[in-house]
Structures are given as structure tokens and as C-alpha cells.
Scaffold this motif. Sequence first.
Motif, short mmCIF file in Angstrom:
data_model
loop_
_atom_site.label_atom_id
_atom_site.label_comp_id
_atom_site.label_asym_id
_atom_site.label_seq_id
_atom_site.Cartn_x
_atom_site.Cartn_y
_atom_site.Cartn_z
N CYS A 63 0.79 -1.21 -0.02
CA CYS A 63 0.11 0.00 -0.16
C CYS A 63 0.93 1.40 -0.04
O CYS A 63 1.92 1.20 0.59
CB CYS A 63 -0.95 -0.01 1.20
N PHE A 64 0.30 2.32 -0.58
CA PHE A 64 1.18 3.69 -0.81
C PHE A 64 0.15 4.72 -0.29
O PHE A 64 -1.03 4.83 -0.91
CB PHE A 64 1.59 3.91 -2.08
N PRO A 65 0.36 5.51 0.67
CA PRO A 65 -0.38 6.63 1.07
C PRO A 65 -0.53 7.46 -0.12
O PRO A 65 0.33 7.89 -0.68
CB PRO A 65 0.36 7.00 2.39
N HIS A 76 -5.14 5.82 0.34
CA HIS A 76 -4.06 5.12 0.00
C HIS A 76 -4.56 4.29 -1.35
O HIS A 76 -5.53 4.31 -1.82
CB HIS A 76 -3.68 4.04 0.76
N ILE A 77 -3.38 3.80 -2.08
CA ILE A 77 -3.58 2.85 -3.15
C ILE A 77 -3.04 1.51 -2.66
O ILE A 77 -2.10 1.25 -1.92
CB ILE A 77 -2.88 3.31 -4.51
N ALA A 78 -3.50 0.44 -3.30
CA ALA A 78 -2.89 -0.71 -3.13
C ALA A 78 -2.12 -1.32 -4.56
O ALA A 78 -2.82 -0.93 -5.60
CB ALA A 78 -3.86 -1.88 -2.58
N ILE A 79 -1.01 -2.24 -4.52
CA ILE A 79 -0.47 -2.77 -5.70
C ILE A 79 -0.54 -4.45 -5.35
O ILE A 79 -0.39 -4.91 -4.11
CB ILE A 79 0.89 -2.26 -5.97
N SER A 80 -0.73 -5.21 -6.41
CA SER A 80 -0.60 -6.52 -6.31
C SER A 80 0.59 -7.06 -6.89
O SER A 80 1.05 -8.10 -6.53
CB SER A 80 -1.92 -7.05 -6.98
N GLY A 166 8.33 3.97 0.40
CA GLY A 166 7.18 4.39 0.78
C GLY A 166 6.06 3.42 1.09
O GLY A 166 4.92 3.86 1.50
N LEU A 167 6.45 2.36 0.43
CA LEU A 167 5.14 1.43 0.53
C LEU A 167 5.00 0.70 1.94
O LEU A 167 6.21 0.60 2.82
CB LEU A 167 5.58 0.16 -0.29
N VAL A 168 3.89 0.75 2.48
CA VAL A 168 3.45 0.05 3.77
C VAL A 168 2.61 -1.06 3.74
O VAL A 168 1.93 -1.33 2.78
CB VAL A 168 2.89 1.39 4.69
N ASN A 169 2.67 -1.83 4.74
CA ASN A 169 1.74 -2.76 4.86
C ASN A 169 0.18 -2.73 4.98
O ASN A 169 -0.03 -1.74 5.50
CB ASN A 169 2.17 -3.80 6.14
#
Length: 187
Positions: A63-65, A76-80, A166-169
Motif C-alpha cells: 500500500c502507498f499513502p 491510499h492505493i494498493a498494488i498486487s 514509501g510502501l507500507v503494509n
Amino acid sequence: MGNRHWIGFDLSTFWEDSDYFTSPGPVTAEIILNAEQLLGYRLPSSYIELITNKNGGSPLNDCFPTLTSTSWSEDHIAISGICGLGGQWGIDSDDLGSRFMIEEWGYPNIGIVVCSCPSAGHDAVMLDYRECGPDGEPCVIHVDVEVDDEPRITFLAQDFEAFIRGLVNQEEYDNSEETKLLKQSEQ
């Protein structure tokens, strides 16, 4: 190739164990050059160093805020997955790569689709070369093609390395009552 970008960043714990979104084979200078020629853009060295470690895949922190809301979330957005080079999932793939996403899904022709999102093609993360030109250092944007007449673009980071760092859980955004109670009990 030296590790210029990932000082203090543990790439051995970055990726999920899954091979989903992972392209076969090692990343070589020839594969990089072929992808750059096909796509018409110089790939950021931080991206090359990351996929040299593992040729694409799903990160543990996905996830990225964001400062503005997207169709995905208010914050936030999420990536797979992060696309590597070659194979079905590579940014240079004829089947699912960046050019396919631009031509078939209506993503703007401003750079490279580099990350898939959980929406199965309705939004993605791109390297945006509009300001820097095809040989410059692109910023990172989120693009949603299913919300308006024109794709909605949200700025994420000044470069690929800043985006990855910057990616977070996803647990950061778990707002269930159970999680709230657990967080309160930990304080």
C-alpha cells in the motif's frame, strides 16, 4: 552493477514468497536494452536494481499513502505486483505489458505501466515521463481509467525508489473494530 539505491533497505525481506508476477530468467543488459527500445523510455536505475534482485513479484508491503482520495480508497492505493522484464507479467510483454495496457485499457501514453493493482486492470501505477522526457528520471503516478471521461492521475512519488521506500503494509489501513481494539491494547 552496484547497489546504489537500496542502501539500508532489506531487499531479502521485500518480496512475498509467491512467484506470481515474477518473470522467468535473470535480468541482463540485453533484456534491459530490448525493453527500453521497445517501450521508448530509459528505465530508472532503481527499478533495474530492484528487479535484478528478483524479476518482479508481489511485495510484502503493498500500500502507498495518498494525499487525495482515489477510487480505491480515501488515503491510499494498493498494488498486487511489480512487473519485471520478460515473460507474461513483464512490462515488455505483448500480452499484459505496458503497451498492451496503454492500447487496450486506455492508460495515457505518458510512460510505463510498472505495477498492477488489485482491480484487474482498472487502475495501475505508472512511471510518468511527461516532465523529464524519455531519458529522464520519471515520477510515479497512480492512474485510474474507470472513473471519468479521462483517466484520473494521482501523483505518488518523485521517483521509483521513493515509491518503493514509501510502501507500507496493508495492516496500516485495516480499520476493523478488531484491529482498533488490538492497537489500543498494544498502547
